[in-house]
Write a protein that holds these residues in place. Structure first.
Motif, mmCIF file in Angstrom:
data_model
loop_
_atom_site.group_PDB
_atom_site.id
_atom_site.type_symbol
_atom_site.label_atom_id
_atom_site.label_comp_id
_atom_site.label_asym_id
_atom_site.label_seq_id
_atom_site.Cartn_x
_atom_site.Cartn_y
_atom_site.Cartn_z
ATOM 1 N N TRP A 1 -113.715 35.277 -37.467
ATOM 2 C CA TRP A 1 -112.739 36.240 -36.806
ATOM 3 C C TRP A 1 -112.905 37.686 -37.247
ATOM 4 N N ASN B 1 -109.503 38.662 -27.210
ATOM 5 C CA ASN B 1 -110.557 37.648 -27.486
ATOM 6 C C ASN B 1 -111.239 37.232 -26.065
ATOM 7 N N VAL C 1 -105.972 29.574 -38.221
ATOM 8 C CA VAL C 1 -107.315 29.931 -37.703
ATOM 9 C C VAL C 1 -108.211 28.586 -37.610
ATOM 10 N N GLN C 2 -108.794 28.400 -36.429
ATOM 11 C CA GLN C 2 -109.578 27.094 -36.293
ATOM 12 C C GLN C 2 -110.949 27.365 -37.157
ATOM 13 N N PRO D 1 -107.193 37.562 -38.823
ATOM 14 C CA PRO D 1 -106.812 36.681 -37.955
ATOM 15 C C PRO D 1 -105.507 36.817 -37.138
ATOM 16 N N CYS D 2 -105.579 36.381 -35.815
ATOM 17 C CA CYS D 2 -104.289 36.261 -35.180
ATOM 18 C C CYS D 2 -103.323 35.404 -35.197
ATOM 19 N N SER D 3 -103.654 34.162 -36.055
ATOM 20 C CA SER D 3 -103.031 33.138 -36.259
ATOM 21 C C SER D 3 -103.194 32.647 -37.781
ATOM 22 N N CYS E 1 -110.031 36.364 -32.607
ATOM 23 C CA CYS E 1 -109.050 36.399 -33.949
ATOM 24 C C CYS E 1 -108.687 35.151 -34.289
ATOM 25 N N ASN E 2 -108.595 33.978 -33.349
ATOM 26 C CA ASN E 2 -108.339 32.679 -33.837
ATOM 27 C C ASN E 2 -109.610 31.812 -34.246
#
Length: 219
Positions: A203, A189, A215-216, A210-212, A198-199
């Motif tokens: 992404w 990131n 995701v925002q 996505p790493c979460s 990724c968040n």
């Protein structure tokens, strides 16, 4: 008075029951887009197209909901939906959705790219070239794609290269570009803009997933 209150309560109940279903279509679109992207960047295209079609269907249903959910109105959601629709072969819907995603700023480079590809698949040479110009104006820093455009688009303009062949070539390099982006930046990131981490809301530009789960999202 009692009858009016009963009718109002019934309407509110129906709307409340509909909200989870509306949200579920967006979530289904997101899940299938993530599945599609994970295998697309490993060049498992047959499986990717299967997931893109499922994603496009869910997003399409979400776009038709009245009222549309707030999440589906986000530019990043519209961008994903339009990309999925392109790979599902729904070119008119892809163009419509991605044009809405661009809004007035026209700086969402992958929206411009897939509008151009969709216009090319439809055989609209002038619209495709105009959209490719929008892509370049967005300063995308996607060297493989821009190099291939520089190679084939002059031939499209002078008639020495068929539009369909040019679109095939640019689509191939588009996948190559995303594969390379993921190989270089996946989950790193600090090396890319926050919106493309990724968040972040975009992404997929540099990550395989996505790493979460949270995701925002941004307008």
């Amino acid at each position: 008075m009692l009858k009016s209150l009963t009718i109002t309560t019934a309407i509110l109940l129906v709307l409340t029951m509909a909200l989870p279903t509306m949200a579920d279509q967006v979530n289904t679109g997101d899940r299938n887009f993530q599945r599609a992207w994970r295998v697309y960047v490993t060049r498992n295209n047959e499986k990717a197209m299967e997931y893109f079609k499922a994603s496009a269907q869910a997003y399409g249903e979400a776009l038709q909901q009245e009222p549309m959910t707030r999440t589906m109105r986000f530019q990043s959601s519209l961008d994903k939906a339009g990309i999925a629709m392109y790979f599902a072969g729904e070119y008119d819907q892809s163009i419509k959705t991605l044009t809405e995603a661009q809004g007035e700023k026209d700086k969402i480079w992958d929206a411009a790219l897939f509008i151009a590809l969709s216009q090319g698949r439809k055989g609209d040479k002038e619209a495709a070239l105009k959209a490719f110009d929008k892509f370049l104006e967005a300063n995308p820093s996607q060297r493989l794609i821009t190099t291939e455009m520089g190679r084939v688009l002059p031939g499209v303009k002078d008639g020495s290269v068929k539009l369909s062949d040019a679109i095939d070539a640019i689509e191939k390099e588009t996948q190559h570009q995303f594969v390379q982006n993921v190989a270089r930046y996946n989950k790193r990131n600090g090396m890319i803009p926050a919106t493309e981490a990724c968040n972040g809301p975009y992404w997929w530009r540099y990550n395989s997933a996505p790493c979460s789960n949270s995701v925002q999202r941004y307008l």
